[in-house]
Scaffold this motif. Sequence first.
Motif, short mmCIF file in Angstrom:
data_model
loop_
_atom_site.label_atom_id
_atom_site.label_comp_id
_atom_site.label_asym_id
_atom_site.label_seq_id
_atom_site.Cartn_x
_atom_site.Cartn_y
_atom_site.Cartn_z
N LEU A 225 86.06 -5.94 72.03
CA LEU A 225 84.86 -6.51 73.14
C LEU A 225 84.36 -5.20 73.50
N LYS A 228 82.04 -3.58 70.62
CA LYS A 228 80.79 -4.51 70.61
C LYS A 228 79.87 -4.48 71.82
N GLU A 229 80.18 -4.56 73.08
CA GLU A 229 79.46 -4.17 74.06
C GLU A 229 78.53 -3.32 74.27
N TYR A 232 77.16 -1.84 70.16
CA TYR A 232 76.38 -2.63 69.33
C TYR A 232 77.00 -2.66 67.90
N VAL A 234 79.38 -4.33 64.79
CA VAL A 234 80.03 -5.59 64.57
C VAL A 234 81.58 -5.34 64.46
N VAL A 235 82.47 -6.22 65.33
CA VAL A 235 83.69 -5.88 65.41
C VAL A 235 84.38 -7.05 65.62
#
Lengths: 348, 348
Positions: A225, A228-229, A232, A234-235
């Motif tokens: 998370l 990702k936050e 940017y 894709v995890v």
Amino acid sequence: MLEETYLYEEIHAQPRVIETLLQSERETINSLASAIKKRNITFVLIAARGTSDNAARYANYLLGAYNQLPIALATPSLFTIYQAPPRLKNALVLGISQSGMSPDIVAVLEEGKRQGALTAAITNNPESPLAQSAEFVVNLNAGEERSVAATKTYTAELTAIAALSVALDENPRRFSALQSVPQAVQKVLEVQQNIAQIVPRYRYMRACVVIGRGFNYCTAFEMALKIKELTYTVVEPFSSADFLHGPFAMLEEGFPVFTIAPSGALQEEMQHFLKTIGDVHAESIVISDNADLLKLGRMQIPLPVQVPEWLSPIISIVPAQLFALDLAAERDIDPDHPRSLHKITQTH
Amino acid sequence: MLEETYLYEEIHAQPRVIETLLQSERETINSLASAIKKRNITFVLIAARGTSDNAARYANYLLGAYNQLPIALATPSLFTIYQAPPRLKNALVLGISQSGMSPDIVAVLEEGKRQGALTAAITNNPESPLAQSAEFVVNLNAGEERSVAATKTYTAELTAIAALSVALDENPRRFSALQSVPQAVQKVLEVQQNIAQIVPRYRYMRACVVIGRGFNYCTAFEMALKIKELTYTVVEPFSSADFLHGPFAMLEEGFPVFTIAPSGALQEEMQHFLKTIGDVHAESIVISDNADLLKLGRMQIPLPVQVPEWLSPIISIVPAQLFALDLAAERDIDPDHPRSLHKITQTH
């Protein structure tokens, strides 16, 4: 400058926040533990979203393993959209939310109260609607969290859950282990230098997976998370067991796999897992306090401190927070204000 | 040829498999429902992995909404690696596994039995260790599944759960709705033509997300798993609510977002969600039976049939299966044998 961001400051505030919490909430947590024992609680229903949902994942393992409590993670839409909540009479209904403002989490607590269940809230805002709907309120006391990405409130939530587990089983050895956490978190902040060295390598990483299992299943989700936050990328997080059921097919040579593997009961399984992904030449990055596990990775993030496995999630998320912060900086992203995000999300 | 693969055949066998199951297992499912009512069951603990875990997600919503049963998803490592299982006396312990062979799922059932809990298995192999450890065995009767990617056993698992929900609340209207599912699945197979037309557009898609909420949260997970297994794409599933808590930041113009949005209680929320991602110019692909929702997408996969929302997951996964099959073919991947995968994964 990185050091001038709220996020940097909040990551570094964690030892102090945890220490404060362990003191200030001790009495409340003991009373909650007594109430759980007095009533005939057969399971815990936890309502949470985002980072707090990852804290709920920790509770799932910790309260299961040490307190024999089965955990159900609430599906808020049953309470709000479908208006068909399950029976909660024998439950502890626990809401976890930094802001205490998410209407759907509050709705779960309200329903618990309506059905006569024991209710509790873990929140950074003791005046919030969530706090007002709960019988017991654990105040995270973390100070305002200004960065959109939650860090100090996450480790504070984990600490509150760990303190509840210890209060329930009254084991003095676990109690003193818990008291040593602020120092351990202080120590682990030293990994920053190591992380600053490896982060540039991931400047153009577009996708990756994060693996954790058992107590650190939550760490895989929370690391995913944060990346990702803040960057940017894709995890996707996985347990090592689930990853081998299907998703393993997507691994290509050089595909980045972050594995959280502190020492403990899972060591052997993690060794096997790291060998398996090494065989397909994935880019394996290992976060561990164990030299044998570290050397199975293409890259290493050594944890400079060791704690009992059940406390390791509070330690092992710290390098992940620092990694996400550094990678954001490497990509010229303002870590305090990632695009499109707001601190409170009004989901129903 | 696509039509000569096991996967194609198994996807197309679904109407017949579901019809058979509804007949053959009716009595067993009724007995299980009676046992649940007779004993003082306060929650259901479900153990499952991979595709079967997505069936468990369906149970989470369905048995919650229609039967007021709270669901806890088992954390198998507590039973195997940590050997510290939770208290299960008042639980129905339900194992779901196509093969019935995963040692960790069997361990959860064995522990349930040891603690005197009610136990049940949903499996395609009534001779398996899982079946042998359960008091009630629902046999999926789906015939051997030869493709590594599960399709017909998934919709059969959903059907078994739907049948249990109906048996528990004895509502004749829901019973007859369930009987119409085989026909609805037959009808939805017609989307194949539509899918064949849009698949080439995704030949070079490297990552995407899949969104579903409520009853179709499971569909998002299962669609993501099929695309991952069969096409080596990085795919992450989300509830629309969770997606707005953080992951939304990773959306770039043209980033593919598949949204499963059949008509029902979530329509308004999905409308809002689709507008939000439309605003950032994501590549929005909508799977729906509702014209208003479909037109909010950049691309549409219309469902040619409508069923009550609680049954929609059995229908709405079919286009996802066909999409993954077609995309595998488009990428010259053998859909019956994705690299690195085996049908039974021996996780402990």
